[in-house]
Structure formats: C-alpha cells, structure tokens
Enzyme design. Structure first.
Site, mmCIF file in Angstrom:
data_model
loop_
_atom_site.group_PDB
_atom_site.id
_atom_site.type_symbol
_atom_site.label_atom_id
_atom_site.label_comp_id
_atom_site.label_asym_id
_atom_site.label_seq_id
_atom_site.Cartn_x
_atom_site.Cartn_y
_atom_site.Cartn_z
ATOM 1 N N GLU A 193 0.846 -1.296 -0.002
ATOM 2 C CA GLU A 193 0.025 0.068 -0.042
ATOM 3 C C GLU A 193 0.877 1.219 -0.022
ATOM 4 O OE1 GLU A 193 -2.434 -3.379 1.794
ATOM 5 O OE2 GLU A 193 -0.567 -2.588 1.808
ATOM 6 N N PHE B 82 -12.457 -6.516 13.148
ATOM 7 C CA PHE B 82 -11.453 -7.160 12.507
ATOM 8 C C PHE B 82 -11.043 -6.010 11.403
ATOM 9 C CE2 PHE B 82 -9.743 -9.510 8.800
ATOM 10 C CZ PHE B 82 -8.864 -10.026 9.166
ATOM 11 N N GLN B 83 -9.713 -5.687 11.721
ATOM 12 C CA GLN B 83 -9.210 -4.702 10.569
ATOM 13 C C GLN B 83 -9.777 -3.365 10.675
ATOM 14 O OE1 GLN B 83 -8.871 -6.394 6.630
ATOM 15 N NE2 GLN B 83 -6.753 -7.306 7.140
ATOM 16 N N LYS C 180 -17.822 0.005 5.086
ATOM 17 C CA LYS C 180 -18.260 -1.124 3.936
ATOM 18 C C LYS C 180 -19.756 -1.064 3.642
ATOM 19 C CE LYS C 180 -18.227 -6.213 3.289
ATOM 20 N NZ LYS C 180 -17.690 -6.279 2.111
ATOM 21 N N MET D 57 24.107 8.262 3.536
ATOM 22 C CA MET D 57 24.127 9.613 4.101
ATOM 23 C C MET D 57 24.399 9.562 5.546
ATOM 24 S SD MET D 57 24.025 12.759 3.117
ATOM 25 C CE MET D 57 23.008 13.161 1.865
#
Length: 566
Positions: free
Chosen positions: A50, A112-113, A162, A480
C-alpha cells in the site's frame, strides 16, 4: 439514472473528476468498490504494498499536476499508506486517498481490521473525512478533490464504511463546490505587488529563491520572464529544481545544506531575497540568525501560514505564484519606465561576483579512473538522456548527487521526497510517472539501501509493462548516515554497513526485468546506453566508491556560509 450502489457512485464520481488511473490493493472492506471498478473506464493498478500505491499516485500527480488517487483497504491497508500520505503532505502534492472502513455499526468495537485512520492521518493530511451517510458519499468526494488541488495542494483522505458501498442511492447532480470556511486567495494585492517591484528595481544584489510552489502553480514561464527582465540570479530548493533551467546563465543551482557554494554565498550577501513558492525549510536556511541577514525579504506564497513562519518577511504577497508573478511582470512593463531590453548590464557587478564564486568553487569531485564515482554516473545519465528524462530518486546521497549533477531544464521532471525524506519513494513514484507519460524515459536514481524499501514494486512495473530504469549507486552502506558518522562520529559506522545485499542483476531477472552491472568507470557508459535502449525494466548496478561523500555540506546548526567543500 435510477438507484445505484454506493460503490458504483464512487466510480462514477471518480470518472466525473477526470480520474483515469488509480493505484491500490484490495481487501474485504473495499471489495464492493473493486467489484464496481471491474469493467469501468478507470485503469486500476495493483501494487505490491500500500505504501507503493500512495507513492505511485504521488509520482503521477507530480509529473502531471493533476490529483493522484490511491485505494486502500481498512486496518493495515490504511496504515501502510500513512508514510505515503505524509510524504505528499510535506511536499504539497494533491492526492485523494480512499480507505475502506468496517461497517458503521462496528466502528469503535475493535472489529477485525478496524483502525481510526481519520485520527491517525489527521496530522499529515490537508483534510480528511469519515463518511457517515450514503447520500454524503458523492458530495464528500467532490469536496475532497476540490480541497486536494486548490490553494496549497495536499492529500485528502476519505474513509468509506463497507456498508455504505453496498447500500443503494440516487446519484446527485453535479454542482460547484463552495466551502465557506475554505476560500484560498489567488490574487495578489496590487499595493504589495507595487512595493515588491520597487524593491526589485532598487536592489543591487538581488536573488530569486524558488521553491516547489512555482512548479505547483505552473509558473515557470513567468518566473523565467522576471529573472530575465531584471537579470536576477536564481537559486532553487530541492523541490524547485526544474522551475528555472538548471543550465541557464542566471542559474546558481540548489541552495542549502548540499547546495552550491555560489548559491549559499549569494543568499548570505544579497540585499534583496525574493522567495517564490518556498517555505524557508531548515535544510535551506541553516542557522537562522545568519540566513540572508543583510537582505530585505519578499515572500510570495499561497499559504498565509508560511509567511514569516521561520524567517521575518518584509513584503508578503499571499497569492498564487503564477498570478503574483504575472502581476509583477505586468507592473514592471507598464509602470517602471524602464526599457529592460536596453539594460543587458543590469546587476552586472553582482552577477560577476557570483560568476567568480561559481568558477572558484564549482560542483566537483575528485576523479578516479580506477573506480566509479557516483557523480560521474549522474553526469553520464544526463549526457545520454539529453537532460530530457524524468528523474525520480530514493533518499540520501543518491538523491543529492542527482539534484547536483543532473541539470534539470524543465519543471515536473525531478520527482523526489523533499520534506519527509522517504526511503523507498523513488521506484513506485517512477511507475506512476511512467504510466502518466508512457513515451518518456523515466529513471529512478537509488541507493542499495533505499531501493530495498519498496523493491517489490518491480512486479507492478512488470505486470503493467512500465519500462522504468533504476540506477543503483551501490556503495554497501546507508550512505548519508555513514557520511555523518565519518565526519562527526570518528568513523564509528554504527549499523550503516550493508553486509548482506542481493545480487541486483539476478534479482532483476527474477522479476522478469533486465539486470546490468558496472564495476569500472569505462563500463558506465555502455551500461547506460544498453539500459536506455532496452524495452524493459532495467536495474543498473553501479559499484561506486564506498566512502564517497556529498559536497558541499553545511553541518547541522551552522550557517550556510560555513560549508565543507571537496
């Protein structure tokens, strides 16, 4: 149009906003939206992480100037995108990020999630929404696009429960977006324009300090006109590179921590600093008390909160950069009484002083025919692309060498994470840029450390036939940080040695790409030529000088005149 699902309404709204490509990764919370996308005119690009989705949308936005769109599922899908959102926020890049959310009835129940992505992302978005009613879906999306691209651009997140996407609704007619509490000012105040112009005419040692706002507002033409008219030397921030041609006579290159000697000295000694679309970042100013201490400062910026935030400004102009520069050029033509074509020697002593600084301390490096110098790789990339490629970068030494030694002639050709400094940005951003301009050469300049942050996106590039090229400046270090350890920590290389790295040539083959390697200087040009001629993704593995440093360098807390030189 009869009733449609919320998911179908979202797709319709995206089409209404002119969206042709979105980057995303599916999950349960957005499965209805993915189903609605099938068969639509929108091209969905399946990334492999993602974070890569948001960076790819960001890269597309930077090279096109249009709003980039990413689609993430709920929970870890959304949180994986936060680094990309913060990257865009710091660099003022217009994005709309759609995230799935659990059904409304489960919000707050640790479902959930489930995660409060609105709360998490609030500090790093221009605005964000949790849509609570199905009839608000389309108006909210329209607002999100308006906010993302107007004023000072930035990312806007829209969280989508959803159950709203599976519910039914009537698609609302399109109306102009009007937000009473959000009315950015685009037009410069005439009196401020007049004050600024009079100071520019009177100045003996002026400098134009140019940031990413010039590119965001498509004001490069107007900026070049002003610089040419008044013969004002130009220096650019990392985000401003390409706003003014890097090889032009008046260009001093980049300023700041790794800026040119001439640019930093000119800012330190100027009597007028004209900041256009820049925010006086700490990497530019160094020690604030010594920054441009002899100068009056004009600051043009669309964001009023940026004015006098870090440095006191004497003539503020809160306006769109393009409109402000247009007004300034018009005032100079109509009211100054000067025929600028008859003043080729304007600011001549000042320009001569800058030329001497550039001649005495140019960007350079100690050449070595037995080993590859990273600066030489960038010079050869510039040579063999004619300076016309879109260059993306990772973050670190590779980024600074690209900024210093690739002379950008056009805006929107340098794509880099400036404010946040996000490793792993360059490859997915290159994919977004390549999809926006399939006919352009797109090259990601990377380090062997940073390229591994999102190297899985090679699969995305292969799946969608994106022939991006990756130039890996491979020194076996997190370069760096190692440089700082060398200079300030007695070469105590704590956790910066990359003892195990993949064989990038073999890794390229595993992804169906082409891998090439150069271990000596005379192999650099043939590798670049072969890569540019190859119609496939190419990883170029350049084994460079392991302890090469980026110079000039301003140590932390020092004035920009206290540069360490080669």
């Amino acid at each position: 149009m009869g009733k449609i699902t919320g998911a179908q309404a979202i797709v319709n709204c995206l089409l209404e906003q002119g969206v042709k490509t979105i980057f995303g990764y599916p999950g349960g919370a957005v499965i209805d939206l993915y189903d609605a996308l099938m068969g639509s005119e929108i091209n969905h690009v399946l990334v492999r992480h993602e974070q890569g989705a948001v960076h790819a949308a960001d890269g597309m936005a930077r090279v096109t100037g249009k709003v980039g769109v990413a689609l993430l599922t709920s929970g870890p899908g959304a949180t994986n995108g936060v680094t990309g959102i913060a990257t865009a926020y710091m660099d003022s890049i217009p994005l709309v990020v759609l995230t799935g959310q659990v059904p409304r009835v489960l919000i707050g129940n640790d479902a959930f999630q489930e995660v409060d992505i609105v709360g998490i992302s609030r500090p790093c978005t221009k605005h964000n929404y949790l849509v609570n009613k199905i009839e608000d879906l389309v108006p909210t999306l329209r607002e999100a696009f308006h906010i993302a691209k107007s004023g000072r651009p930035g990312p806007v997140l829209v969280d989508l429960p959803k159950d709203l996407m599976s519910g039914e609704m009537l698609y609302p007619p399109q109306r102009p977006v009007s937000l009473q509490s959000y009315q950015p000012n685009y037009n410069p105040h005439p009196f401020q324009v007049q004050k600024a112009c009079k100071k520019m005419i009177a100045a003996k040692n002026p400098v134009l300090y140019v940031g990413g706002g010039v590119i965001s507002s498509n004001a490069s033409k107007e900026l070049t006109e002003l610089a040419t008219k008044l013969k004002i030397p130009v220096t650019m921030t990392l985000m401003g590179l390409g706003a003014y041609p890097g090889d032009a006579e008046l260009s001093m290159g980049m300023l700041g921590m790794h800026g040119t000697f001439a640019a930093n000295m000119a800012v330190a000694k100027c009597d007028l600093l004209i900041a256009v679309g820049a925010r006086f970042d700490d990497r530019v100013t160094g020690k604030l008390d010594d920054f441009a201490k002899y100068a009056k400062i004009i600051h043009i910026d669309i964001d009023p909160t940026s004015i006098s935030k870090n440095v006191k400004v004497h003539v503020p102009i809160v306006a769109d950069c393009k409109m402000a520069l247009t007004a300034i050029n018009k005032w100079l033509d109509e009211n100054s009484g000067i025929n600028f074509d008859e003043e080729p020697d304007r600011n001549w002593p000042w320009r001569e002083t800058i030329r001497e600084w550039m001649s005495k301390h140019p960007l350079c490096y100690k050449e070595n025919d037995s080993i590859i110098k990273p600066q030489y790789v960038i010079e050869m990339l510039h040579k063999h692309t004619g300076g016309e490629a879109i260059i993306t970068t990772e973050v670190g030494q590779n980024q600074m060498w690209a900024a210093q030694f690739y002379k950008f002639a056009h805006p929107r050709h340098f794509v880099t994470s400036g404010g946040l400094g996000t490793m792993g940005f360059g490859l997915p951003a290159a994919i977004g840029a390549q999809m926006a301009f399939p006919g352009k050469m797109v090259i990601d300049v990377a380090g062997d450390g940073s390229i591994q942050m999102n190297i899985q996106e090679l699969a995305t590039a292969k799946q969608y036939n994106c022939p991006v090229k990756v130039a890996i400046l491979n020194n076996g270090f997190l370069g760096m940080v190692r440089q700082w350890q060398e200079l300030f920590y007695n070469k105590r290389y704590a956790s910066t040695t990359m003892n195990v790295t993949p064989d990038f040539v073999d890794l390229a083959k595993a992804y169906g790409a082409v891998g090439l390697r150069a271990t000596t200087k005379d192999e650099v040009e043939p590798v670049i030529q072969e890569a540019l001629a190859t119609d496939n993704i190419v990883l170029m593995d350049f084994k460079i000088e392991r302890e090469e440093d980026v110079y000039p360098m301003v140590p932390a807390g020092k004035a920009t005149t206290e540069m360490l030189l080669v």
